[in-house]
Scaffold this active site. Structure first.
Site, PDB file in Angstrom:
ATOM      1  CG  ASP A 138      -1.877  -1.137   1.278  1.00 22.72           C
ATOM      2  OD1 ASP A 138      -2.228  -1.650   0.206  1.00 22.72           O
ATOM      3  OD2 ASP A 138      -2.271  -1.543   2.387  1.00 22.72           O
ATOM      4  N   GLY A 182      -5.518  -0.903  -1.378  1.00 28.97           N
ATOM      5  CA  GLY A 182      -4.815   0.239  -0.820  1.00 28.97           C
ATOM      6  C   GLY A 182      -5.454   0.870   0.398  1.00 28.97           C
TER       7      GLY A 182
END
Length: 392
Positions: A138, A182
Site C-alpha cells: 500500500d 490500498g
C-alpha cells in the site's frame, strides 16, 4: 566472543518481496560474528510468543536464494491483535531463547508491534535491540519515501492496466472499471497511470481515496468519456468514501484494522449500466497484485534486500527502536539512501498521496507522481496498435 541470537517476525499482508527482505536479514546476520542462531517466527507475532521458530541460519544458501523470487512469506505472517500482556510474553520468550536482536518486517501495524515490543523489553529489563524492516504494497508507511512491496504491486497494476487498455482499445464497446487495493491510501491505484508507458495508452479516469467521492461527478466524467471515445478504462481504489467518510460500498467485514471491502468495481460498473444505460464490466485483481512474482520489480527486490541488511547492521551496531527508511536523492537518475527513523514516527501512522500527486479534477494523477513512481516499477514491455486514434 559471546554470541546473541536474532529473530525475524513477519506481520501483515504478504508482498512480492517480503521474502527478499528476509533473505537480506539472514545473509547480513551470517556476516555478523556476534550473531549465533538466526530464527524466523513461524506464523507472525503469536509464533514469537510461543517460541515456534525455524533456524534459518542452518538452511543452505542455495535454498535461501529462492527467497528472492518466492511470493508471500516463507515463514508465515499474521494480523494478530495483541494486548499489552502479549508483548510482555514476547519479551519473555526473547529472553528465554537468548535473542538479542529482533527485526519486525511489516507495515505501520507491524511497526506499532515493533515499538510496543521494544517498550515491553525495556519495562522488563530485557536487553534486546528491536529494529523495523518496512514492508507494504500500500506504500502507506510514514516518513520513508516508499516501502518495499509497493514497487512490485505498482508494476503489476501498471502492466495489468496496460493490457486492459489494449483490450478495450481493440474492442471499444464498453467501460471497464478496475478496483485497486490500498485501503485509505491511493498509491496502488495511482500507479495504474504508468500503463501509458506501454505505448498504447493508460486509464482514462483514476479515483483515489484521498478525494471524497461524488457519484454525480463520477457519472458526468464517464458520460463525457463515452461521448469522446465510446469506451474507456476506469481505476478505482477500494477505499473510496463519500464526503462524510462513509465507504461508497459497505465493507463486508471489519476485524481490528483489517477491512474486507465491498466490491467497489462492481458497484461503479452497475452505476454506469443503470444510470447511463451503457455497457460496463468490473475487474477486481485483489491479492493477485501483491502475490505476483511475474511482475516483481527488480528495484523493489533489491531495496527489500537492502532494507533487511540495513536493519541487521543497525541492530548489530547497537541501534534499537528504529525502522529502516529510504530517502530519495534523485528520480532521474534514480538514487536513494537508507536511513533510520525513530519507531514512534511510524507506529500506525498512515501516509497518503500528497496533493501535488493528484490532478485538479480529482480523477487522475499528475506528471510529478509519474516521475516519482516510474523508477520503482521499471520499464514496461512496449505494445503496438494500428488503429486510428478515435479519441485515444
Amino acid at each position: 566472543m559471546e554470541k546473541t541470537n536474532l529473530l525475524v517476525i513477519h506481520g501483515g499482508a504478504p508482498t512480492a518481496v517480503l521474502n527478499a527482505s528476509l533473505f537480506g536479514a539472514v545473509m547480513q546476520a551470517k556476516r555478523q560474528p556476534e550473531i549465533g542462531h538466526i530464527y524466523g517466527a513461524l506464523g507472525g507475532s503469536l509464533a514469537a510468543m510461543r517460541g515456534d521458530f525455524v533456524d534459518l541460519g542452518a538452511v543452505e544458501e542455495e535454498k535461501l536464494r529462492l527467497l528472492l523470487f518466492s511470493p508471500s512469506s516463507a515463514i508465515g505472517t499474521s494480523r494478530d491483535h495483541l494486548e499489552p500482556e502479549d508483548y510482555r510474553e514476547i519479551a519473555k520468550t526473547i529472553a528465554a531463547r537468548s535473542i538479542g536482536i529482533v527485526c519486525f518486517n511489516g507495515g505501520n501495524g507491524s511497526m506499532d508491534a515493533c515499538g510496543k515490543t521494544c517498550a515491553a523489553c525495556r519495562e522488563l529489563g530485557i536487553a534486546v535491540r528491536v529494529v523495523g524492516i518496512p514492508k507494504t504494497m500500500d506504500n502507506d508507511i510514514a516518513v520513508t519515501d516508499h516501502a518495499p512491496g509497493y514497487g512490485s504491486a505498482a508494476r503489476y497494476m501498471a502492466a495489468s492496466i496496460a493490457g486492459v487498455c489494449c483490450d478495450v482499445r481493440g474492442l471499444p464497446i464498453h467501460i471497464v472499471v478496475v478496483e485497486a487495493m490500498g485501503r485509505g491510501a491511493g498509491w496502488v491505484a495511482a500507479a495504474s497511470a504508468l500503463a501509458e508507458d506501454s505505448g498504447t495508452g493508460g486509464p482514462d479516469l483514476i479515483y483515489l481515496p484521498e478525494r471524497p467521492f461524488s457519484e454525480e461527478r463520477f457519472l458526468e466524467d464517464v458520460r463525457r468519456l463515452i461521448a469522446r471515445k465510446g469506451c474507456g478504462v476506469v481505476v478505482a481504489s477500494e477505499g473510496l468514501c463519500y464526503p462524510d467518510g462513509t465507504p461508497i460500498v459497505e465493507p463486508v467485514m471489519t476485524v481490528g484494522r483489517a477491512t474486507y471491502f465491498g466490491d467497489v468495481s462492481a458497484h461503479l460498473s452497475n452505476l454506469i449500466i443503470r444510470r447511463l444505460g451503457y455497457k460496463a464490466r468490473a475487474e477486481k485483481p485483489g491479492i493477485l497484485a501483491r502475490a505476483s512474482i511475474a511482475w516483481q520489480s527488480a528495484v523493489d527486490r533489491e531495496e527489500a534486500v537492502l532494507a533487511g541488511r540495513e536493519a541487521v547492521k543497525a541492530a548489530a551496531a547497537g541501534e534499537t527502536g528504529v525502522m529502516v527508511g529510504f530517502e530519495r536523492i534523485s528520480s532521474e537518475p534514480y538514487a536513494v539512501r537508507p536511513f533510520l527513523i525513530p519507531i514512534e514516527q511510524v507506529m500506525l501512522t498512515e501516509k497518503t498521496l500528497p496533493d501535488a500527486f493528484i490532478n485538479a479534477e480529482g480523477n487522475g494523477v499528475t506528471e510529478e507522481f509519474k516521475r516519482w513512481c516510474r523508477p520503482l516499477i521499471g520499464p514496461l514491455p512496449p505494445f503496438i496498435s494500428f488503429q486510428k486514434e478515435r479519441g485515444f
